[in-house]
Design a protein around this motif. Sequence first.
Motif, PDB file in Angstrom:
ATOM      1  N   TYR B  15       0.861  -1.181   0.000  1.00  0.00           N
ATOM      2  CA  TYR B  15       0.000   0.000   0.000  1.00  0.00           C
ATOM      3  C   TYR B  15       0.892   1.223   0.000  1.00  0.00           C
ATOM      4  N   VAL B  27       2.940  -5.264   2.756  1.00  0.00           N
ATOM      5  CA  VAL B  27       2.315  -6.125   3.768  1.00  0.00           C
ATOM      6  C   VAL B  27       2.961  -7.504   3.718  1.00  0.00           C
ATOM      7  N   GLY B  48      -2.485  -8.912  11.124  1.00  0.00           N
ATOM      8  CA  GLY B  48      -1.906  -7.848  10.308  1.00  0.00           C
ATOM      9  C   GLY B  48      -0.828  -8.311   9.343  1.00  0.00           C
ATOM     10  N   CYS B  49      -0.524  -9.635   9.335  1.00  0.00           N
ATOM     11  CA  CYS B  49       0.535 -10.091   8.432  1.00  0.00           C
ATOM     12  C   CYS B  49       0.000 -10.303   7.014  1.00  0.00           C
ATOM     13  N   GLY B  50      -1.303 -10.185   6.828  1.00  0.00           N
ATOM     14  CA  GLY B  50      -1.846 -10.222   5.468  1.00  0.00           C
ATOM     15  C   GLY B  50      -2.564 -11.505   5.100  1.00  0.00           C
ATOM     16  N   LYS B  51      -2.961 -12.291   6.087  1.00  0.00           N
ATOM     17  CA  LYS B  51      -3.654 -13.557   5.799  1.00  0.00           C
ATOM     18  C   LYS B  51      -4.961 -13.313   5.050  1.00  0.00           C
ATOM     19  N   SER B  52      -5.752 -12.381   5.577  1.00  0.00           N
ATOM     20  CA  SER B  52      -7.039 -12.108   4.928  1.00  0.00           C
ATOM     21  C   SER B  52      -6.837 -11.598   3.507  1.00  0.00           C
ATOM     22  N   THR B  53      -5.794 -10.798   3.334  1.00  0.00           N
ATOM     23  CA  THR B  53      -5.529 -10.263   1.999  1.00  0.00           C
ATOM     24  C   THR B  53      -5.222 -11.397   1.022  1.00  0.00           C
TER      25      THR B  53
END
Lengths: 332, 300
Positions: B15, B27, B48-53
């Motif tokens: 980002y 990320v 916040g490590c980006g799993k959902s992303t």
Amino acid sequence: MKSTRAQGYLLSAIIFFVFIALWHVATLQTVHLAEGTHLAPAQIAALEEMGMATGDIETLAAAGLSFAQMQQLAGLGLTLEELEMAGGIGAFGFTTGEGGAAETAVTGFPGPGQVGREIVNQLSDPFYNRGPNDKGILLQLLYSLRRVALGFGLALLVALPLGFLLGMSPVFKTALDPYVQILKPISPLAWMPLALYTIKDAELSSIFVIFICSIWPMLINTTFGVAAVKSDWINLGRTLELGRFNLAWRIILPAAAPTIFTGMRISIGIAWLVIVAAEMLIGGTGIGYFVWNEWNGLNIDSMILAILVIGLVGFALDAALGTLLRRFSYKA
Amino acid sequence: MKKQLVLSETLTKAYPSENRGEPELVVFENVNFRIREGEFVTCIGHSGCGKSTILNILAGLQSPSKGYVFLDGKEITRPGLDRAVVFQGHSLLPWLTALENVTFAVRARWPEWTKAQVRAHALEYIEMVGLKDAFDRKPHQLSGGMCQRVGIARAFAIRSRLLLMDEPFGALDALTRGSIQEELVKICAATGQTVFMITHDVDEAILLSDRIFLMTNGPRAHVAEAVSINLPRPRDRAEIVHHPGYYTIRNHLVDFLVSRSRELSGGRHGATPVPVHNAKGELLFPPDVDPLALSETVTR
Ligand SMILES: Nc1ncnc2c1ncn2[C@@H]1O[C@H](COP(=O)(O)OP(=O)(O)O)[C@@H](O)[C@H]1O
Ligand SMILES: [Mg+2]
């Protein structure tokens, strides 16, 4: 739960009867003299003190003279007989309304019995049509309802797709927001002269005024409702490859329905407030014009009936949309 | 060896930074992994490590800044019916009943089916998650666990190639979570569904997974290793903890989350770039680690 409701309704009934009773008592006082006399006891006493005979007072009052006029006559110190010989009250420059109208006019505020009689009288033939200034009250009501239906329906047809567009596209929302914010607070009646000038048709102008006043709550609520649809639901639709139409029809519309119906409910309330005022301005037909016409004829009892009818219809419109709203509401 | 179904290649999400002059926020970077057909893979990593992303990119709901994901050799660019998603909240449509929520998806999947066919198919899956008696209720009349069950029924009903679940039981109490996990074990065994699931519950991951992806902390997170769970199936929640290897695996995972995830973190400025390709230019995948085999070597 049941008993609190029953108690509430009982209290409503009591309030109603107390109100009717107070109204009855309050309107009794001014008509305690002979039929047609409109003077308060204190006024009669004042005239008698100036030397006017009680019989003369009653006759003059029945003829429709005001207290001020009678004070002037009393100041002349003439009896009624002497007045007649001098050429009647007309010779002194006093005009009274034509017999009938003046008589009802001067009887003061009608009591509940009189209004009740008027209600029965009007509702026994509610749809009669005897020319432009003499139509049944429910016939007038239908004119108003038709205007509201047309104006409101048109507004819905515009507000719904436009609201979808604004709710789904932040660009359009930002672009059109200033116009909406400026147009929204304009009193619908302020549009009336411009509408009359441009459209040159009273009927279309009043429909336009209803359109312009009912579009804003629907537009704003549709925009907000569409924009606030949970992104999970939109994503669900996308993973199911719903396509634009199905996404709008099967997810966004039902999701935004409660907000949209709330907007419609606000709109119909405003439309009903505005149509009465608009018809008073434009004249011709409608319940608003009916009120105005009865006021000009000083038929207070008909006026009260019309006011009552306006309230009841407004209540019914709101209840109808409330039912629709409940039908399409959901608990998240 | 089963066929490879999902491939993630140098997947990166960045980002732009909020303050000018600062480097962009990366990320995760160069995330490579494979998922085989019929495999149950969970992904664990700190918030916040980006799993959902990553999951959203697999769903086609978000796009990567760099890199690709492939499903069956075809690049994923948009959402589609070959993937089903169970969101973190139940995401049922509240104006529809439990059954209608499932038929909604079934109708979208097979538009040519008759009403009766759709209903029968949906009912089958409603029964599978044990909601036969509650099929006619709206979501607000169901408990959180029941709602999530409907969501699972809906996801399984469309018979997608890949099922994506983002912390599906995160909002449930421990007891409810346990019973749904057990059902999920059975359903997956019966259907052979390929699953990619995110969780923060280590025991849940061990119970369900064939492999667990361990992600380092962000920024510049990556998948550090793929832990194989070589515990016998069918698994049972009560029994599995008594397996001699259970705590070996569990300790390995917890150790990673507590200390190694931080040590391996790429850091904001990417001081230690993670190798993506080997000397021959082939894609490097995170090492497959079997804690049971590791401990054997140690004891031997
Ligand atoms: N629009 C955005 N702008 C900047 N950073 C974002 C944006 N969306 C997400 N992020 C960052 O991306 C990171 C990964 O988020 P997420 O995938 O939800 O992590 P996880 O699911 O592992 O908790 C978070 O640290 C978040 O701050
Ligand atoms: Mg997350």
